[in-house]
Design a protein around this motif. Structure first.
Motif, mmCIF file in Angstrom:
data_model
loop_
_atom_site.group_PDB
_atom_site.id
_atom_site.type_symbol
_atom_site.label_atom_id
_atom_site.label_comp_id
_atom_site.label_asym_id
_atom_site.label_seq_id
_atom_site.Cartn_x
_atom_site.Cartn_y
_atom_site.Cartn_z
ATOM 1 N N GLU A 21 0.750 -1.173 0.040
ATOM 2 C CA GLU A 21 -0.107 0.179 0.088
ATOM 3 C C GLU A 21 0.713 1.154 -0.055
ATOM 4 O O GLU A 21 0.502 2.246 -0.586
ATOM 5 N N GLY A 22 2.006 1.249 0.820
ATOM 6 C CA GLY A 22 3.048 2.399 0.637
ATOM 7 C C GLY A 22 3.293 2.595 -0.698
ATOM 8 O O GLY A 22 3.575 3.666 -0.925
ATOM 9 N N LYS A 23 3.770 1.534 -1.155
ATOM 10 C CA LYS A 23 4.282 1.540 -2.545
ATOM 11 C C LYS A 23 3.538 2.361 -3.569
ATOM 12 O O LYS A 23 3.688 3.291 -4.434
ATOM 13 N N LYS A 24 2.212 1.947 -3.605
ATOM 14 C CA LYS A 24 1.157 2.395 -4.427
ATOM 15 C C LYS A 24 0.806 3.992 -4.072
ATOM 16 O O LYS A 24 0.645 4.739 -5.052
ATOM 17 N N SER A 25 1.053 4.546 -2.883
ATOM 18 C CA SER A 25 0.831 6.031 -2.690
ATOM 19 C C SER A 25 2.061 6.719 -3.064
ATOM 20 O O SER A 25 1.987 7.722 -3.696
ATOM 21 N N LEU A 26 3.168 5.909 -2.889
ATOM 22 C CA LEU A 26 4.513 6.385 -3.377
ATOM 23 C C LEU A 26 4.369 6.746 -4.986
ATOM 24 O O LEU A 26 4.583 7.822 -5.532
ATOM 25 N N GLU A 27 4.000 5.694 -5.754
ATOM 26 C CA GLU A 27 3.893 5.767 -7.152
ATOM 27 C C GLU A 27 3.167 6.893 -7.510
ATOM 28 O O GLU A 27 3.499 7.659 -8.710
ATOM 29 N N VAL A 28 2.106 7.328 -6.969
ATOM 30 C CA VAL A 28 1.465 8.815 -7.436
ATOM 31 C C VAL A 28 2.374 9.856 -7.151
ATOM 32 O O VAL A 28 2.425 10.544 -8.095
ATOM 33 N N ILE A 29 2.936 9.885 -6.094
ATOM 34 C CA ILE A 29 4.104 11.025 -6.209
ATOM 35 C C ILE A 29 5.255 11.091 -7.078
ATOM 36 O O ILE A 29 5.541 12.087 -7.690
ATOM 37 N N LEU A 30 5.853 9.613 -7.547
ATOM 38 C CA LEU A 30 6.796 9.671 -8.663
ATOM 39 C C LEU A 30 6.093 9.993 -9.798
ATOM 40 O O LEU A 30 6.882 10.712 -10.755
ATOM 41 N N GLY A 31 4.739 9.746 -10.105
ATOM 42 C CA GLY A 31 4.195 9.908 -11.180
ATOM 43 C C GLY A 31 3.959 11.548 -11.402
ATOM 44 O O GLY A 31 3.974 12.122 -12.473
ATOM 45 N N ALA A 32 3.780 12.355 -10.015
ATOM 46 C CA ALA A 32 3.481 13.735 -10.108
ATOM 47 C C ALA A 32 4.897 14.360 -10.720
ATOM 48 O O ALA A 32 4.992 15.603 -11.152
#
Length: 340
Positions: free
Chosen positions: A316-327
């Motif tokens: 779950e932490g990775k999925k939330s991180l991926e949004v930031i990386l995408g931004a």
């Protein structure tokens, strides 16, 4: 009785992890670690804990059950992996890592060592947020159309142990600024509330308020889910004067306001004109002196004691991180980024 070690004795450890561990009857803080000798000795004396300036030495010498990782962001992955490989359960602060690869390595280490890894996304435990998710899951609000969510304050200067010299402002240690400090909280919250991941993100990210910073301090993102829910997310260290930690949901049956009223934590304005208000207990802030429990520590301890998956595992932490990386990618490329 679980024996706990805390790596990193800055503000998040001092105001959240340590006092909440100390308040839990099933826990003893056995060891603390920080590269600042004076700081770690001060904390050690407060909790009658062994003190270390090297986490490797601490892991080698101390027989603890679990470790809290409260270090600068660039150390989250190496300290977490070392602790997992040493057979310890780990609670890691957010953002969990500085890359997808690091996040994958952390998740793999937890699996290989059969230990629990939890990421400290505390917004899931806020009473108003939990109530909103319940209303959404029960269908009480109907279809979700859109949202806006924000997390902003004047910056970490008044919160971090090192003030304006904090690692928060240094790209080689923080990796990312307000988006990692605050924005990732809201990406995780919206994923939790909506019950789905984001499909795409577009972002504007700037360093405009902090002359001493080499990371972002202001960001606005547009997000879309596969079901077509769209909304905006703002994260900023330029909200001088007061903190904004609010979320508004626009739904089929009305508008839901979360944590944007000083008295009522959740307010629903129904389409028929009815207004329902909930006073549920405040959201934790940097200014509450630790009076409001984050809920994170107790959830982690319960997970370890019951040998059950924590509510915010590494995946779950990775999925939330991926949004930031995408931004970040969106800002660099000036394009909408596909997250699927």
């Amino acid at each position: 009785m679980l024996k706990i070690a805390v790596v990193g004795c800055g503000s998040i450890a001092r105001h959240r992890h340590l006092p909440e561990y100390d308040a839990n009857p099933d826990v003893v803080v056995q060891a603390v670690c920080d590269i600042n000798q004076d700081r770690v000795e001060e904390i050690g004396s407060m909790y009658n804990a062994m003190t270390y300036t090297s986490y490797e030495t601490m892991l080698e010498k101390e027989d603890v059950d679990a470790v809290s990782v409260c270090t600068p962001n660039y150390l989250h992955a190496p300290v977490t992996i070392a602790a997992l490989n040493a057979g310890k359960h780990v609670l890691c602060e957010k953002p969990m890592a500085t890359s997808r690869e690091e996040a994958d390595d952390m998740i793999e280490a937890a699996k290989n060592n059969r230990r629990w890894l939890m990421i400290a996304h505390n917004q899931r435990f806020v009473p108003s947020h939990k109530k909103a998710r319940e209303l959404i899951e029960n269908g009480d609000l109907g279809k979700i159309y859109s949202f806006r969510t924000a997390f902003g304050h004047g910056g970490p200067e008044g919160w971090s142990a090192d003030g304006a010299d904090s690692w928060f402002f240094k790209k080689d240690e923080a990796f990312i600024g307000a988006m990692g400090d605050l924005g990732v909280h809201k990406t995780d919250l919206m994923r939790y509330l909506l019950g789905e991941d984001f499909q795409s993100v577009g972002a504007f990210i700037e360093t405009s308020a902090k002359d001493h910073s080499t990371v972002d301090d202001t960001a606005v993102c547009v997000l879309k889910t596969p079901a077509g829910v769209i909304g905006t997310l703002a994260a900023s260290w330029s909200y001088n004067g007061s903190e904004d930690n609010s979320t508004v949901l626009y739904t089929e049956k009305g508008m839901v306001r979360l944590e944007d009223d000083p008295a009522d934590n959740l307010i629903i304005h129904y389409t028929n004109g009815d207004v329902v208000k909930y006073e549920l207990g405040g959201i934790q802030t940097n200014d509450d002196g630790g009076q409001t429990s984050s809920g994170v520590i107790d959830a982690f301890i319960t997970s370890v004691l019951n040998n059950e998956e924590p509510p915010v595992p590494g995946e779950e932490g990775k999925k939330s991180l991926e949004v930031i990386l995408g931004a970040l990618e969106s800002e660099e490329t000036k394009r909408i980024v596909d997250l699927t």
